[in-house]
Structures are given as C-alpha cells and as structure tokens.
Motif scaffolding. Sequence first.
Motif, PDB file in Angstrom:
ATOM      1  N   ASP A   1     -90.973  83.351  38.249  1.00 15.72           N
ATOM      2  CA  ASP A   1     -91.041  83.666  36.338  1.00 15.72           C
ATOM      3  C   ASP A   1     -92.827  84.128  36.745  1.00 15.72           C
ATOM      4  O   ASP A   1     -93.658  83.007  36.433  1.00 15.72           O
ATOM      5  N   TRP A   2     -93.080  85.156  37.193  1.00 15.34           N
ATOM      6  CA  TRP A   2     -94.482  85.758  36.975  1.00 15.34           C
ATOM      7  C   TRP A   2     -94.807  85.449  35.777  1.00 15.34           C
ATOM      8  O   TRP A   2     -96.400  85.255  35.611  1.00 15.34           O
ATOM      9  N   ASP A   3     -94.322  85.554  34.368  1.00  9.48           N
ATOM     10  CA  ASP A   3     -94.601  85.224  33.408  1.00  9.48           C
ATOM     11  C   ASP A   3     -95.227  83.716  32.747  1.00  9.48           C
ATOM     12  O   ASP A   3     -95.817  84.032  31.502  1.00  9.48           O
ATOM     13  N   ASN A   5     -92.543  82.061  31.356  1.00 11.76           N
ATOM     14  CA  ASN A   5     -92.216  82.202  29.937  1.00 11.76           C
ATOM     15  C   ASN A   5     -90.539  80.903  30.328  1.00 11.76           C
ATOM     16  O   ASN A   5     -89.634  80.694  29.295  1.00 11.76           O
ATOM     17  N   PRO A   8     -86.491  83.765  34.793  1.00 12.85           N
ATOM     18  CA  PRO A   8     -87.155  84.356  36.211  1.00 12.85           C
ATOM     19  C   PRO A   8     -86.753  85.994  36.068  1.00 12.85           C
ATOM     20  O   PRO A   8     -85.893  86.444  35.114  1.00 12.85           O
ATOM     21  N   GLU A   9     -88.246  86.637  36.312  1.00 14.13           N
ATOM     22  CA  GLU A   9     -87.869  87.804  36.764  1.00 14.13           C
ATOM     23  C   GLU A   9     -86.832  88.949  38.041  1.00 14.13           C
ATOM     24  O   GLU A   9     -86.630  88.036  38.891  1.00 14.13           O
ATOM     25  N   VAL A  42     -87.997  95.581  38.137  1.00 15.61           N
ATOM     26  CA  VAL A  42     -88.119  94.448  37.832  1.00 15.61           C
ATOM     27  C   VAL A  42     -88.140  94.508  36.660  1.00 15.61           C
ATOM     28  O   VAL A  42     -88.984  94.651  35.202  1.00 15.61           O
ATOM     29  N   PHE A  43     -87.006  93.533  35.562  1.00  8.78           N
ATOM     30  CA  PHE A  43     -86.589  93.668  34.855  1.00  8.78           C
ATOM     31  C   PHE A  43     -87.183  91.709  34.546  1.00  8.78           C
ATOM     32  O   PHE A  43     -86.861  90.955  35.038  1.00  8.78           O
ATOM     33  N   LYS A  44     -87.734  91.299  32.954  1.00  8.39           N
ATOM     34  CA  LYS A  44     -87.849  90.187  31.987  1.00  8.39           C
ATOM     35  C   LYS A  44     -86.937  89.770  31.943  1.00  8.39           C
ATOM     36  O   LYS A  44     -86.202  90.636  31.220  1.00  8.39           O
ATOM     37  N   LEU A  45     -86.833  88.104  31.884  1.00  8.69           N
ATOM     38  CA  LEU A  45     -85.413  87.818  31.368  1.00  8.69           C
ATOM     39  C   LEU A  45     -86.175  87.056  30.069  1.00  8.69           C
ATOM     40  O   LEU A  45     -86.888  86.568  30.225  1.00  8.69           O
ATOM     41  N   GLU A  49     -86.242  93.486  29.885  1.00 10.04           N
ATOM     42  CA  GLU A  49     -87.244  94.257  29.404  1.00 10.04           C
ATOM     43  C   GLU A  49     -87.683  94.708  30.818  1.00 10.04           C
ATOM     44  O   GLU A  49     -87.920  94.493  31.644  1.00 10.04           O
ATOM     45  N   VAL A  51     -89.948  95.579  33.834  1.00  7.33           N
ATOM     46  CA  VAL A  51     -91.899  95.383  33.499  1.00  7.33           C
ATOM     47  C   VAL A  51     -92.039  96.701  33.823  1.00  7.33           C
ATOM     48  O   VAL A  51     -93.159  96.950  34.121  1.00  7.33           O
TER      49      VAL A  51
END
Length: 185
Positions: A1-3, A5, A8-9, A42-45, A49, A51
Amino acid sequence: DWDGNGFPEIGVSAPSFRDGPVFGEDLPSGSDIGRYRGWVGVFKLPEFEVVYSTVGRDPVILSFAGDRLGYVLSAAGDADGDGVTDFLAGTHRQFNAHPEPYARLYLYSGATGDVLEVYEGRLGLLTTFFQRLSPLDDLDGDGRAEFLVGYPSDSYIDGAQVPQRAGAGSIFVLRYEPELPRFIR
C-alpha cells in the motif's frame, strides 16, 4: 500500500505485448514473430488505475524475439531505502540472435517507477538467469532490502563438461547500491 489508502498496488505484466506490426505486416520475410517488447504496469486499487507503466527496451531484430519484459515480476522489498516497496521485472530474451545474449533484470523504484538498476545474466539453453525472484529483508543492516535471484537450470559449466553439475541450479542474493553504476553484468 504505497499511497496509504488501505488498498495494495499491484503489478501486472504482459511479456508478449507487441508495440508495432508483426514482421509479416512490415517486412517481406512473412514471419509472424512480432515486436515482443513486453509491458509492465503498476495499478492503484480500488480504482484499478495505472500509476506507471513501461515497455521492454529491445524490439525484434531479425530472429531476435525481443525483450519480453515482465517474463518474471516480483516485489523487491525496499531496495533503495526510501520506505516504499520497489519491484523487479525480468526479460526473457530466448531465441536471441542479437550480439548480447543476456537476460536483463530491472529494479524499479516503487515511488517513481524509475529504473534504479539493470542487472544482466547469461541465458541458458532454454531458460534465463533471472527465472525466479523473491524479496528479502535487509540482510546486511544498510537500510535497504536485498532480493533473491534463482536460476534453476544453471549447470556451472564454464567451458568444461561436468555432467554431475548439469542442471544443478544456483541462487544469488543481489542488492542495490546507489553508488555503483546503473548497469551491472
């Protein structure tokens, strides 16, 4: 979970991604090998989306089948020590008639998507050096995670035929050292 939220990405790869017409469409040879550069994203969940994304470096060159970036894909742990998990994407350069018959492993920053390091290893008869990948913790206390690279088909044969070592395999622990050159063979 890089961001941060709560989701996980995720990394997704498409090693057979073509970024152009196949040989039969742009060359008289009629071959349908295509320009297999490969693609990694790499996708944001939960939005799914993108990234960031990238394609392999080398397209088809005569009988060379291309990089096929994403043949292997793995988390690398926090290899650069910035608090964000980095990732590894390898190439599968089989059928390579190019002058450099090596597979590549790219270490990407999880924070920016930039290439931190490029490793090269030899190709075996049917497999690439960077066939198995696994993240590790910080093994040497430098604040950066190391990662494991496996080559199950390694035969340890350097010009000599040693039947008892054929297919014995090998494992390497690699680390990112920012002070070294960006390209390592």
